[in-house]
Write a protein that holds these residues in place. Structure first.
Motif, PDB file in Angstrom:
ATOM      1  N   PRO A   1      42.249  24.588  35.228  1.00 25.47           N
ATOM      2  CA  PRO A   1      42.754  25.100  36.510  1.00 25.47           C
ATOM      3  C   PRO A   1      41.670  25.236  37.577  1.00 25.47           C
ATOM      4  O   PRO A   1      41.937  25.004  38.767  1.00 25.47           O
ATOM      5  N   LEU A   2      40.467  25.598  37.184  1.00 26.11           N
ATOM      6  CA  LEU A   2      39.399  25.777  38.172  1.00 26.11           C
ATOM      7  C   LEU A   2      39.056  24.465  38.869  1.00 26.11           C
ATOM      8  O   LEU A   2      38.867  24.428  40.089  1.00 26.11           O
ATOM      9  N   PHE A   3      38.989  23.364  38.123  1.00 28.05           N
ATOM     10  CA  PHE A   3      38.685  22.079  38.746  1.00 28.05           C
ATOM     11  C   PHE A   3      39.842  21.584  39.607  1.00 28.05           C
ATOM     12  O   PHE A   3      39.636  20.898  40.607  1.00 28.05           O
TER      13      PHE A   3
ATOM     14  N   LEU B   1      35.305  31.959  43.163  1.00 30.84           N
ATOM     15  CA  LEU B   1      35.334  33.393  42.832  1.00 30.84           C
ATOM     16  C   LEU B   1      35.625  33.610  41.347  1.00 30.84           C
ATOM     17  O   LEU B   1      34.962  34.428  40.687  1.00 30.84           O
ATOM     18  N   ILE B   2      36.631  32.908  40.836  1.00 33.90           N
ATOM     19  CA  ILE B   2      36.990  33.086  39.427  1.00 33.90           C
ATOM     20  C   ILE B   2      35.850  32.619  38.522  1.00 33.90           C
ATOM     21  O   ILE B   2      35.471  33.304  37.559  1.00 33.90           O
ATOM     22  N   ALA B   3      35.287  31.453  38.835  1.00 38.43           N
ATOM     23  CA  ALA B   3      34.260  30.879  37.965  1.00 38.43           C
ATOM     24  C   ALA B   3      32.968  31.692  37.979  1.00 38.43           C
ATOM     25  O   ALA B   3      32.410  32.007  36.921  1.00 38.43           O
TER      26      ALA B   3
ATOM     27  N   SER C   1      32.099  34.674  40.254  1.00 38.77           N
ATOM     28  CA  SER C   1      32.127  36.122  40.493  1.00 38.77           C
ATOM     29  C   SER C   1      32.717  36.887  39.320  1.00 38.77           C
ATOM     30  O   SER C   1      32.402  38.067  39.132  1.00 38.77           O
ATOM     31  N   VAL C   2      33.589  36.231  38.541  1.00 32.52           N
ATOM     32  CA  VAL C   2      34.240  36.925  37.427  1.00 32.52           C
ATOM     33  C   VAL C   2      33.702  36.432  36.079  1.00 32.52           C
ATOM     34  O   VAL C   2      33.015  37.167  35.364  1.00 32.52           O
ATOM     35  N   LEU C   3      33.987  35.182  35.731  1.00 29.73           N
ATOM     36  CA  LEU C   3      33.671  34.693  34.385  1.00 29.73           C
ATOM     37  C   LEU C   3      32.165  34.651  34.124  1.00 29.73           C
ATOM     38  O   LEU C   3      31.686  35.153  33.098  1.00 29.73           O
ATOM     39  N   GLN C   4      31.424  34.050  35.035  1.00 29.50           N
ATOM     40  CA  GLN C   4      29.982  33.976  34.825  1.00 29.50           C
ATOM     41  C   GLN C   4      29.350  35.367  34.875  1.00 29.50           C
ATOM     42  O   GLN C   4      28.427  35.675  34.110  1.00 29.50           O
ATOM     43  N   SER C   5      29.849  36.235  35.753  1.00 24.19           N
ATOM     44  CA  SER C   5      29.297  37.582  35.867  1.00 24.19           C
ATOM     45  C   SER C   5      29.506  38.396  34.591  1.00 24.19           C
ATOM     46  O   SER C   5      28.656  39.220  34.227  1.00 24.19           O
ATOM     47  N   LEU C   6      30.633  38.196  33.924  1.00 23.67           N
ATOM     48  CA  LEU C   6      30.885  38.909  32.673  1.00 23.67           C
ATOM     49  C   LEU C   6      29.848  38.556  31.612  1.00 23.67           C
ATOM     50  O   LEU C   6      29.568  39.361  30.711  1.00 23.67           O
ATOM     51  N   THR C   7      29.276  37.386  31.703  1.00 25.52           N
ATOM     52  CA  THR C   7      28.247  36.982  30.741  1.00 25.52           C
ATOM     53  C   THR C   7      26.840  37.268  31.251  1.00 25.52           C
ATOM     54  O   THR C   7      25.958  37.653  30.488  1.00 25.52           O
TER      55      THR C   7
END
Length: 441
Positions: free
Chosen positions: A331-333, A349-351, A353-359
């Motif tokens: 979905p991101l692509f 933002l999803i990729a 700000s959220v997913l990468q930031s959680l790691t």
């Protein structure tokens, strides 16, 4: 969230001690901001500038691949920086190495802004300076994270250490905004000289960063360990930090591999996805703006994830981000290729700000807590840089090659991201939770 939070568990300590903690955390944040401003600025410029400027004799697709190859050089040299700076950081102190790493990075970035647009020789100079950048940031990250972690030591140490990673998106925001502003210039002016301005501006950031960093105190955990080591070495010879790490390599290998997936996302969205979005309907400036927006919110995402990791543990928060990468890769692509600016921003933002930031949020503490004090700088730095090399070093080149061959984003690229994230999920399960580890042990 404020810079006062990391010292909250030291309320009984003298006021001067708490001021020292805040100053160290601020120094790590600003130092990382300066370093990543320079590093990410190069990443973005490799996507938009270096191909037509330094590889103008090649067709556009090959020029882009060649430009990304120079980008990869920085990641190849980062483990070397981790080893060299880590060794001396574990032997003579964190602070001295941080002063050196920042100075080297700032000077290399300033010189990139002066590289002449001469075929072959210009590219060679660019590669050399990029390698120097990689060595500098290879030494910067570990020292900055450890200074905050070891000054705080208590229950908020994950949050304190995360300011090092929060400096990454801050520097990315500054670098992207700077490049976005000059990208508004006419094409000939931008490619002729405008792109150099953000690199030359790094000299000012370097001066500010060195001023702040010069005023911090050495890590108390390191000083205690150094004192104990001096007593031991009167009787036995102390091992070289790298040798100590390699005697039991499982921890280093697992730690490095766990860091791989976040760097895949970082590399893709700071280079290829910007170009990809621009080729599917948005302007170049809009692509840069989308990246800048996501990096701004990533600052708070990283700090928030680190705060959660202090409460619930490093592994649960990181695993949430890894699983999200697997589920949302396709979905991101699709959003990035929509040609709609708002949907492109949403993808970023999803990729990031959220997913990468959680790691990225729990990562500094997670890595540092895997190693003992006298080899912690070397172990944490090398583990982080191994992850960055495997995850980010060659990803733009691989993806650009696939894209050049097919002319469209293929399921192979999406599978690459999802497979990497899934592998990281499995590897994380084999690493012990570390939030309760005694840093002085």
């Amino acid at each position: 969230m404020t810079l006062a939070d990391p010292g909250r568990d030291l309320d009984a300590a003298p006021a001067q001690r708490q001021r020292d903690i805040r100053r160290v955390v601020l120094s790590s944040y600003l130092g990382s901001t300066v370093e990543f401003y320079d590093f990410i600025l190069y990443a973005t410029a490799s996507s938009l500038v270096f191909g037509p400027v330094f590889f103008a004799d090649l067709n556009p697709g090959v020029a882009l691949i060649a430009s990304y190859a120079t980008f990869a050089i920085g990641y190849i040299s980062r483990p070397l920086g981790g080893i060299v700076f880590g060794h001396f950081g574990d032997r003579v102190g964190r602070k001295k190495m941080l002063m050196w790493s920042m100075s080297i990075m700032g000077i290399a970035s300033f010189l990139i802004g002066l590289v002449p647009a001469i075929p072959t020789w210009g590219a060679v100079m660019l590669i050399v300076l990029r390698a120097v950048q990689g060595i500098a940031i290879g030494g910067e990250w570990g020292g900055a994270a450890l200074m905050s972690l070891e000054h705080v030591k208590g229950r908020n140490r994950g949050f304190a250490a995360a300011f090092t990673n929060a400096g990454g998106p801050t520097g990315a925001v500054l670098g992207t905004i700077a490049l976005s502003l000059v990208a508004l210039m006419p094409e000939d002016d931008f490619l002729g000289w405008g792109w150099r301005i953000p690199f030359l501006f790094s000299a000012i950031l370097l001066a500010v960063g060195l001023f702040v960093r010069a005023r911090i105190a050495e890590s108390p955990v390191f000083e205690e360990a150094l004192h104990a080591a001096k007593e031991r070495t009167s009787q036995t010879k102390e091992s070289i930090p790298l040798v100590t790490i390699l005697r039991a390599p499982r921890t280093l290998i697992l730690a490095g591999l766990v860091c791989t997936a976040p760097f895949v996302i970082q590399a893709l969205f700071s280079t290829f996805v910007i170009t990809y979005a621009a080729e599917n309907g948005v302007t170049r400036s809009q692509g840069l703006t989308a990246f800048a927006i996501c990096q701004f919110f990533a600052i708070f995402g990283i700090l928030g994830a680190a705060k959660l990791s202090d409460q619930f543990g490093r592994k649960p928060i990181m695993l949430t981000g890894f699983v999200g990468m697997v589920v949302l890769a396709w979905p991101l692509f699709q959003l990035a290729s929509s040609g709609n600016f708002l949907l492109v921003v949403l993808a970023f933002l999803i990729a990031c700000s959220v997913l990468q930031s959680l790691t990225f949020g729990p990562m500094p503490a997670f890595l540092a807590e895997q190693f003992g004090t006298r080899a912690r700088y070397t172990g944490a730095s090398l583990g982080y840089q191994i992850g960055s090399l495997l995850g980010a070093g060659f990803t733009p080149v691989i993806v650009a090659s696939l894209f050049a061959g097919s002319g469209t984003i293929t399921s192979v690229i999406v599978y690459l991201v999802a497979l990497c994230a899934m592998s990281t999920v499995i590897l994380t399960l084999f690493v012990s939770e570390s939030k309760h580890v005694d840093l002085s042990a």
